[in-house]
Design a protein around this motif. Structure first.
Motif, PDB file in Angstrom:
ATOM      1  N   GLU A  79      24.164 -26.463  21.763  1.00 19.99           N
ATOM      2  CA  GLU A  79      22.934 -26.345  20.978  1.00 19.99           C
ATOM      3  C   GLU A  79      22.052 -25.239  21.537  1.00 19.99           C
ATOM      4  OE1 GLU A  79      19.121 -29.084  19.497  1.00 19.99           O
ATOM      5  OE2 GLU A  79      20.719 -29.957  20.723  1.00 19.99           O
ATOM      6  N   ILE A  80      21.480 -24.434  20.631  1.00 20.54           N
ATOM      7  CA  ILE A  80      20.529 -23.393  21.011  1.00 20.54           C
ATOM      8  C   ILE A  80      19.217 -23.685  20.305  1.00 20.54           C
ATOM      9  CG2 ILE A  80      21.430 -21.866  19.184  1.00 20.54           C
ATOM     10  CD1 ILE A  80      20.678 -19.488  21.048  1.00 20.54           C
ATOM     11  N   THR A  81      18.131 -23.749  21.073  1.00 19.60           N
ATOM     12  CA  THR A  81      16.808 -24.038  20.527  1.00 19.60           C
ATOM     13  C   THR A  81      15.931 -22.810  20.700  1.00 19.60           C
ATOM     14  OG1 THR A  81      17.024 -26.374  21.140  1.00 19.60           O
ATOM     15  CG2 THR A  81      14.808 -25.567  20.653  1.00 19.60           C
ATOM     16  N   ASP A  82      15.553 -22.193  19.579  1.00 16.88           N
ATOM     17  CA  ASP A  82      14.724 -20.996  19.625  1.00 16.88           C
ATOM     18  C   ASP A  82      13.308 -21.339  20.062  1.00 16.88           C
ATOM     19  OD1 ASP A  82      16.982 -19.897  18.498  1.00 16.88           O
ATOM     20  OD2 ASP A  82      15.952 -19.004  16.783  1.00 16.88           O
ATOM     21  N   LEU A  83      12.796 -20.561  20.999  1.00 15.91           N
ATOM     22  CA  LEU A  83      11.391 -20.635  21.372  1.00 15.91           C
ATOM     23  C   LEU A  83      10.623 -19.443  20.816  1.00 15.91           C
ATOM     24  CD1 LEU A  83      11.834 -21.733  25.082  1.00 15.91           C
ATOM     25  CD2 LEU A  83      11.376 -23.185  23.098  1.00 15.91           C
ATOM     26  N   ASP A  84      11.288 -18.300  20.752  1.00 16.60           N
ATOM     27  CA  ASP A  84      10.705 -17.102  20.152  1.00 16.60           C
ATOM     28  C   ASP A  84      11.846 -16.176  19.742  1.00 16.60           C
ATOM     29  OD1 ASP A  84       9.211 -14.593  19.674  1.00 16.60           O
ATOM     30  OD2 ASP A  84       7.565 -15.640  20.675  1.00 16.60           O
ATOM     31  N   ARG A  85      11.798 -15.719  18.498  1.00 12.04           N
ATOM     32  CA  ARG A  85      12.795 -14.774  17.991  1.00 12.04           C
ATOM     33  C   ARG A  85      12.033 -13.744  17.174  1.00 12.04           C
ATOM     34  NH1 ARG A  85      18.633 -15.281  16.592  1.00 12.04           N
ATOM     35  NH2 ARG A  85      18.537 -17.468  17.260  1.00 12.04           N
ATOM     36  N   ARG A  86      12.109 -12.479  17.573  1.00 14.64           N
ATOM     37  CA  ARG A  86      11.343 -11.458  16.873  1.00 14.64           C
ATOM     38  C   ARG A  86      12.061 -10.119  16.894  1.00 14.64           C
ATOM     39  NH1 ARG A  86       5.700 -11.166  19.805  1.00 14.64           N
ATOM     40  NH2 ARG A  86       5.918 -13.433  19.740  1.00 14.64           N
ATOM     41  N   MET A  87      11.611  -9.219  16.019  1.00 13.28           N
ATOM     42  CA  MET A  87      12.257  -7.927  15.858  1.00 13.28           C
ATOM     43  C   MET A  87      11.210  -6.837  15.654  1.00 13.28           C
ATOM     44  SD  MET A  87      14.672  -6.580  12.714  1.00 13.28           S
ATOM     45  CE  MET A  87      13.277  -6.682  11.563  1.00 13.28           C
ATOM     46  N   VAL A  88      11.497  -5.663  16.202  1.00 10.68           N
ATOM     47  CA  VAL A  88      10.708  -4.463  15.950  1.00 10.68           C
ATOM     48  C   VAL A  88      11.677  -3.373  15.493  1.00 10.68           C
ATOM     49  CG1 VAL A  88       9.295  -2.642  16.996  1.00 10.68           C
ATOM     50  CG2 VAL A  88       8.929  -5.036  17.657  1.00 10.68           C
ATOM     51  N   ILE A  89      11.327  -2.679  14.406  1.00 10.36           N
ATOM     52  CA  ILE A  89      12.124  -1.523  13.987  1.00 10.36           C
ATOM     53  C   ILE A  89      11.696  -0.347  14.856  1.00 10.36           C
ATOM     54  CG2 ILE A  89      12.658   0.082  12.122  1.00 10.36           C
ATOM     55  CD1 ILE A  89      13.838  -2.597  11.577  1.00 10.36           C
ATOM     56  N   ASN A  90      12.574   0.063  15.769  1.00  7.85           N
ATOM     57  CA  ASN A  90      12.238   1.150  16.687  1.00  7.85           C
ATOM     58  C   ASN A  90      12.972   2.450  16.362  1.00  7.85           C
ATOM     59  OD1 ASN A  90      14.716   0.003  17.399  1.00  7.85           O
ATOM     60  ND2 ASN A  90      14.530   0.616  19.542  1.00  7.85           N
ATOM     61  N   ARG A  91      14.000   2.370  15.512  1.00  7.66           N
ATOM     62  CA  ARG A  91      14.795   3.527  15.097  1.00  7.66           C
ATOM     63  C   ARG A  91      15.180   4.396  16.314  1.00  7.66           C
ATOM     64  NH1 ARG A  91      14.951   5.490   9.824  1.00  7.66           N
ATOM     65  NH2 ARG A  91      14.233   3.430   9.244  1.00  7.66           N
ATOM     66  N   LEU A  92      15.740   3.748  17.343  1.00  9.70           N
ATOM     67  CA  LEU A  92      16.132   4.468  18.547  1.00  9.70           C
ATOM     68  C   LEU A  92      17.158   5.552  18.228  1.00  9.70           C
ATOM     69  CD1 LEU A  92      15.990   4.721  21.658  1.00  9.70           C
ATOM     70  CD2 LEU A  92      17.831   3.032  21.796  1.00  9.70           C
ATOM     71  N   GLY A  93      17.984   5.317  17.216  1.00 10.73           N
ATOM     72  CA  GLY A  93      19.041   6.271  16.882  1.00 10.73           C
ATOM     73  C   GLY A  93      18.598   7.445  16.046  1.00 10.73           C
ATOM     74  N   GLN A  94      17.279   7.607  15.876  1.00 10.57           N
ATOM     75  CA  GLN A  94      16.757   8.705  15.063  1.00 10.57           C
ATOM     76  C   GLN A  94      17.326  10.048  15.512  1.00 10.57           C
ATOM     77  OE1 GLN A  94      12.462   9.015  15.246  1.00 10.57           O
ATOM     78  NE2 GLN A  94      12.527  11.210  14.845  1.00 10.57           N
ATOM     79  N   GLY A  95      18.118  10.681  14.666  1.00  8.58           N
ATOM     80  CA  GLY A  95      18.632  12.025  14.936  1.00  8.58           C
ATOM     81  C   GLY A  95      19.761  12.115  15.938  1.00  8.58           C
ATOM     82  N   VAL A  96      20.194  10.996  16.528  1.00 10.78           N
ATOM     83  CA  VAL A  96      21.226  11.057  17.569  1.00 10.78           C
ATOM     84  C   VAL A  96      22.536  11.615  17.027  1.00 10.78           C
ATOM     85  CG1 VAL A  96      22.703   9.656  19.071  1.00 10.78           C
ATOM     86  CG2 VAL A  96      20.244   9.264  19.035  1.00 10.78           C
ATOM     87  N   ASP A  97      22.876  11.258  15.803  1.00  7.81           N
ATOM     88  CA  ASP A  97      24.126  11.747  15.218  1.00  7.81           C
ATOM     89  C   ASP A  97      24.132  13.265  15.132  1.00  7.81           C
ATOM     90  OD1 ASP A  97      26.669  10.953  14.075  1.00  7.81           O
ATOM     91  OD2 ASP A  97      25.916  11.679  12.151  1.00  7.81           O
ATOM     92  N   ARG A  98      22.930  13.865  14.967  1.00 10.12           N
ATOM     93  CA  ARG A  98      22.830  15.322  14.806  1.00 10.12           C
ATOM     94  C   ARG A  98      22.604  16.035  16.135  1.00 10.12           C
ATOM     95  NH1 ARG A  98      18.226  18.057  14.406  1.00 10.12           N
ATOM     96  NH2 ARG A  98      17.083  16.116  13.979  1.00 10.12           N
ATOM     97  N   THR A  99      21.714  15.465  16.995  1.00 10.74           N
ATOM     98  CA  THR A  99      21.306  16.176  18.216  1.00 10.74           C
ATOM     99  C   THR A  99      22.035  15.716  19.475  1.00 10.74           C
ATOM    100  OG1 THR A  99      19.543  14.604  18.773  1.00 10.74           O
ATOM    101  CG2 THR A  99      19.002  16.383  17.225  1.00 10.74           C
ATOM    102  N   GLY A 100      22.545  14.487  19.454  1.00 17.52           N
ATOM    103  CA  GLY A 100      23.168  13.940  20.653  1.00 17.52           C
ATOM    104  C   GLY A 100      22.173  13.442  21.679  1.00 17.52           C
ATOM    105  N   ARG A 101      20.872  13.427  21.329  1.00 17.99           N
ATOM    106  CA  ARG A 101      19.832  13.018  22.267  1.00 17.99           C
ATOM    107  C   ARG A 101      18.900  11.990  21.622  1.00 17.99           C
ATOM    108  NH1 ARG A 101      19.135  15.946  26.690  1.00 17.99           N
ATOM    109  NH2 ARG A 101      16.917  15.409  26.847  1.00 17.99           N
ATOM    110  N   LEU A 102      18.306  11.135  22.469  1.00 18.56           N
ATOM    111  CA  LEU A 102      17.283  10.197  22.013  1.00 18.56           C
ATOM    112  C   LEU A 102      15.963  10.943  21.892  1.00 18.56           C
ATOM    113  CD1 LEU A 102      18.215   7.252  24.396  1.00 18.56           C
ATOM    114  CD2 LEU A 102      18.715   7.379  21.946  1.00 18.56           C
ATOM    115  N   ALA A 103      15.341  10.856  20.723  1.00 20.05           N
ATOM    116  CA  ALA A 103      14.093  11.574  20.473  1.00 20.05           C
ATOM    117  C   ALA A 103      12.952  10.961  21.290  1.00 20.05           C
ATOM    118  CB  ALA A 103      13.753  11.528  18.984  1.00 20.05           C
ATOM    119  N   PRO A 104      11.991  11.797  21.772  1.00 20.26           N
ATOM    120  CA  PRO A 104      10.870  11.261  22.568  1.00 20.26           C
ATOM    121  C   PRO A 104      10.094  10.177  21.832  1.00 20.26           C
ATOM    122  CG  PRO A 104      10.942  13.659  22.710  1.00 20.26           C
ATOM    123  CD  PRO A 104      11.960  13.268  21.683  1.00 20.26           C
ATOM    124  N   GLU A 105       9.851  10.363  20.520  1.00 24.52           N
ATOM    125  CA  GLU A 105       9.085   9.362  19.782  1.00 24.52           C
ATOM    126  C   GLU A 105       9.874   8.068  19.610  1.00 24.52           C
ATOM    127  OE1 GLU A 105      10.622  12.416  16.680  1.00 24.52           O
ATOM    128  OE2 GLU A 105      10.029  12.364  18.798  1.00 24.52           O
TER     129      GLU A 105
END
Length: 314
Positions: free
Chosen positions: A29-55
């Protein structure tokens, strides 16, 4: 063994999610105490530049600071926290900057898991509660992320797994010009061909038509489910273990691909961070259902995040 409180963070290409839960290894059994999400778009441009953008890094670190406060509130220290990093950070040249920032804020280093390990964690999280005749095995579980999709086949354990570099963010950036407008027929055809090639690679390792139950995970799948069910707002209780027919998925995908940006943004269950990428994600979902030949899809709100939590007590 007594109940154990743990924290799990899953940082993918499009979102970073936190789960704080109490686990009972004896009952499963798993009992959630807190489950949340933020859209951070970490992969922004990685496919094109190969780098994680500063923003993108700053958005991710801001979410980590928020999560650090939640973990402290529930008394979860670094010794009971696991941070799993997936597709975007595997691909980036400057991943060391990302790792250092996370460690400074949370006290743990991200575990950059392989695609196959990502698949195994997703399988554990999605299938631990799928028992009995209602959801017969074997299961084909797929985790449709921003930069990659993981496929894993098994019943009580993993029998075959493969990760392929196709996801809602990657496909949007490659073929849909960022996702603002309505894609052309040519763009959709090129995107379909890209997905089909990825499914060919997945099928080399995982029999895609061998399962009794197809299980779909992650934000694209749950959002499409909410739209197909006509929900007036996002309701995880109604979405979890909902069954969608291939016709429902096809109709929803076609609707999303024909909508303007403002129309997608107005959908009640739509998270603002998914507006640009949901069309591409729905297209991937439809292609998966058609390739597997499944008549229906079981939607799961429990996924890699739950698998990461269980890995702390296994």
């Amino acid at each position: 063994m007594s109940v154990t409180r743990v924290g799990a963070i899953d940082c993918g290409t499009n979102s970073i999610r936190l789960l704080v839960a109490d686990l009972d290894p004896e009952t499963g059994e798993i009992t959630d105490l807190d489950r949340r999400m933020v859209i951070n778009r970490l992969g922004q441009g990685v496919d094109r530049t190969g780098r994680l953008a500063p923003e993108a890094l700053e958005r991710t670190f801001a979410a980590c600071r928020e999560y650090a406060a939640v973990l402290a509130e529930h008394g979860v220290g670094p010794d009971r926290l696991r941070f799993v990093a997936t597709s975007a950070s595997r691909d980036a040249e400057n991943s060391a900057e990302y790792v250092a920032g996370v460690k400074e804020i949370l006290g743990v280093e991200p575990t950059v898991v392989s695609g196959d390990e990502e698949a195994r964690l997703s399988f554990t999280g999605a299938t631990k509660e799928l028992t009995g005749g209602q959801f017969p095995g074997p299961y084909l579980v797929f985790d449709l992320g921003g930069g990659s999709t993981e496929f894993v086949l098994g019943t009580t354990g993993v029998e075959a797994a493969r990760s392929v570099d196709i996801g809602c963010v990657r496909l949007t950036e490659r073929h849909f010009g960022g996702g603002g407008g309505v894609p052309t027929a040519e763009q959709i055809a090129l995107a379909r061909a890209d997905v089909d090639a990825a499914l060919d690679r997945a099928a080399e390792a995982v029999p895609l038509t061998a399962a009794a139950t197809l299980v779909g995970l992650a934000g694209t799948v749950t959002t499409v489910a909410g739209i197909a069910l006509g929900l007036p707002e996002y309701d995880s209780a109604r979405i979890h273990h909902a069954r969608l027919t291939v016709r429902q998925v096809r109709e929803t995908a076609h609707r999303l691909l024909e909508m303007e940006h403002a129309e997608r943004a107005a959908i009640p269950v739509m998270h603002p961070g998914r507006v640009d990428v949901i069309g591409a994600g729905a297209l991937v979902l439809l292609e998966i259902m058609e390739r597997t030949g499944a008549a229906e899809l079981v939607v799961s709100e429990h996924d890699i995040l739950d698998g990461v939590a269980w890995s702390l007590v296994s």
